[in-house]
Design a protein around this motif. Structure first.
Motif, PDB file in Angstrom:
ATOM      1  N   SER A 124      58.882  34.868  83.258  1.00  0.00           N
ATOM      2  CA  SER A 124      59.218  33.588  82.642  1.00  0.00           C
ATOM      3  C   SER A 124      59.499  33.716  81.151  1.00  0.00           C
ATOM      4  CB  SER A 124      58.078  32.592  82.881  1.00  0.00           C
ATOM      5  OG  SER A 124      56.865  33.068  82.322  1.00  0.00           O
ATOM      6  N   VAL A 125      58.762  34.570  80.450  1.00  0.00           N
ATOM      7  CA  VAL A 125      58.987  34.753  79.013  1.00  0.00           C
ATOM      8  C   VAL A 125      60.363  35.355  78.758  1.00  0.00           C
ATOM      9  CG1 VAL A 125      58.151  35.907  76.935  1.00  0.00           C
ATOM     10  CG2 VAL A 125      56.519  34.977  78.581  1.00  0.00           C
ATOM     11  N   THR A 126      60.743  36.337  79.571  1.00  0.00           N
ATOM     12  CA  THR A 126      62.059  36.962  79.426  1.00  0.00           C
ATOM     13  C   THR A 126      63.169  35.966  79.718  1.00  0.00           C
ATOM     14  OG1 THR A 126      61.097  39.083  80.094  1.00  0.00           O
ATOM     15  CG2 THR A 126      63.487  38.898  80.159  1.00  0.00           C
ATOM     16  N   MET A 127      62.971  35.124  80.721  1.00  0.00           N
ATOM     17  CA  MET A 127      63.984  34.112  81.047  1.00  0.00           C
ATOM     18  C   MET A 127      64.202  33.162  79.870  1.00  0.00           C
ATOM     19  SD  MET A 127      63.043  33.056  84.959  1.00  0.00           S
ATOM     20  CE  MET A 127      62.779  34.289  86.232  1.00  0.00           C
ATOM     21  N   GLU A 128      63.119  32.692  79.270  1.00  0.00           N
ATOM     22  CA  GLU A 128      63.237  31.726  78.183  1.00  0.00           C
ATOM     23  C   GLU A 128      63.907  32.328  76.954  1.00  0.00           C
ATOM     24  OE1 GLU A 128      60.107  29.175  77.156  1.00  0.00           O
ATOM     25  OE2 GLU A 128      59.312  28.971  79.191  1.00  0.00           O
ATOM     26  N   ALA A 129      63.911  33.649  76.840  1.00  0.00           N
ATOM     27  CA  ALA A 129      64.565  34.283  75.692  1.00  0.00           C
ATOM     28  C   ALA A 129      66.069  34.044  75.682  1.00  0.00           C
ATOM     29  CB  ALA A 129      64.273  35.785  75.702  1.00  0.00           C
ATOM     30  N   TYR A 130      66.632  33.630  76.819  1.00  0.00           N
ATOM     31  CA  TYR A 130      68.071  33.343  76.882  1.00  0.00           C
ATOM     32  C   TYR A 130      68.434  31.988  76.276  1.00  0.00           C
ATOM     33  CZ  TYR A 130      69.186  37.283  79.983  1.00  0.00           C
ATOM     34  OH  TYR A 130      69.392  38.537  80.508  1.00  0.00           O
ATOM     35  N   LYS A 131      67.453  31.142  76.014  1.00  0.00           N
ATOM     36  CA  LYS A 131      67.741  29.776  75.558  1.00  0.00           C
ATOM     37  C   LYS A 131      68.677  29.714  74.349  1.00  0.00           C
ATOM     38  CE  LYS A 131      63.840  26.994  77.202  1.00  0.00           C
ATOM     39  NZ  LYS A 131      62.675  26.186  76.789  1.00  0.00           N
ATOM     40  N   PRO A 132      68.468  30.520  73.292  1.00  0.00           N
ATOM     41  CA  PRO A 132      69.365  30.421  72.131  1.00  0.00           C
ATOM     42  C   PRO A 132      70.834  30.680  72.464  1.00  0.00           C
ATOM     43  CG  PRO A 132      67.395  31.682  71.578  1.00  0.00           C
ATOM     44  CD  PRO A 132      67.372  31.478  73.061  1.00  0.00           C
ATOM     45  N   ALA A 133      71.092  31.416  73.522  1.00  0.00           N
ATOM     46  CA  ALA A 133      72.479  31.744  73.871  1.00  0.00           C
ATOM     47  C   ALA A 133      73.274  30.513  74.261  1.00  0.00           C
ATOM     48  CB  ALA A 133      72.501  32.768  75.003  1.00  0.00           C
ATOM     49  N   LEU A 134      72.594  29.480  74.790  1.00  0.00           N
ATOM     50  CA  LEU A 134      73.312  28.316  75.294  1.00  0.00           C
ATOM     51  C   LEU A 134      72.882  26.999  74.656  1.00  0.00           C
ATOM     52  CD1 LEU A 134      73.417  29.161  79.117  1.00  0.00           C
ATOM     53  CD2 LEU A 134      75.239  29.442  77.447  1.00  0.00           C
TER      54      LEU A 134
END
Length: 277
Positions: free
Chosen positions: A236-246
């Motif tokens: 889950s932590v790795t998934m949330e790291a994508y947030k800034p991209a979008l």
């Protein structure tokens, strides 16, 4: 070849003659086996029956390559009320034996490539890829996907997983939070990039590299966000790291995370993510 007296003599290589003879002696059975193998490794793009137009109009294509990238779009974007599947990519290789079924999309939880379309307006597509695409299939994959889309006004965002062990740096990541994003873009991409650029000598390989190269050659604005993490499975932590991209993307709305979908992606991996199992 030259002699001691300067005379030039023609010399034939016996090795070359033997190789030519072996090629000539190749039987029809070998040719047929090679042809069948090439056909088996062909990448197929299948659209759902309701997709009637020859090429889909698309202003923004998001490609999620990898378990955590796919988990991010499923958890934070792919709300069934806003998105619906419109097609899938079918392929077979040594590491991906179950995704070559052309007549039906991959079952939930199985590796595969599924294409989703935004219901309202339909201007945004998401290609969620969790299967392995072999080196000899990368060109086919990119060519067939982009052949089904209108390229005028198209922008591409690629989200990709990468192990931190592949990241090369002189300071051993001192003081840097993990996971973290690094970006690469094509020369045609003029929008803001929401992460540091990938520094040398780091490189991008596989499907993300093939997509970025295709976009560069065809003048399509594209940006790649590579997510470096110290876990090898859904997290889950790795998934949330994508947030800034979008977060600054107006065409895509980030939804509140779905706990049920998040648990589906992360269930069963906790026990296997250590040295002793």
């Amino acid at each position: 070849m030259a002699t001691f007296f300067g005379e030039v003599l023609s010399v034939y290589s016996r090795a070359v003659e033997e190789e030519d003879r072996e090629d000539e002696d190749e039987n029809e059975e070998d040719v047929e086996i090679r042809r069948e193998l090439e056909e088996k490794r062909t990448v197929h793009l299948k659209w759902c029956p309701e997709v009637s137009q020859e090429k889909l109009l698309c202003s923004h294509l998001i490609i999620a390559a990898g378990t955590n990238a796919a988990g991010f779009v499923s958890t934070f974007i792919l709300n069934p009320a806003r998105w619906h599947p419109v097609g899938w990519m079918a392929l077979w290789n040594e590491r991906n034996k179950g995704s070559g079924v052309l007549n039906s999309p991959p079952a939930p939880g199985e590796p595969g490539c599924v294409i989703y379309q935004q219901k309202e307006g339909g201007a945004v597509l998401i290609c969620q890829c969790t299967c392995y695409v072999a080196e000899d299939q990368l060109f086919q994959w990119t060519e067939k996907l982009f052949a089904g889309l209108q390229k005028r006004g198209l922008t591409v965002t690629v989200l990709s997983d990468a192990p931190i062990a592949e990241y090369k740096t002189a300071d051993y990541l001192h003081g840097r939070d993990i996971p973290f994003l690094c970006a690469l873009k094509t020369s045609a991409y003029k929008e803001v990039v929401n992460s540091p650029f990938l520094d040398q000598p780091n490189i991008v390989t596989g499907l993300p590299a093939a997509v970025l190269c295709h976009c560069e050659v065809h003048g399509i604005p594209a940006v790649l966000y590579q997510n470096y993490s110290d876990v090898i499975s859904a997290d889950s932590v790795t998934m949330e790291a994508y947030k800034p991209a979008l977060t600054s993307t107006k065409s895509v709305k980030l939804e509140p995370p779905s706990t049920a979908i998040l648990q589906k992606f992360t269930r069963g991996f906790d026990v296997h993510d250590n040295l002793y199992t």
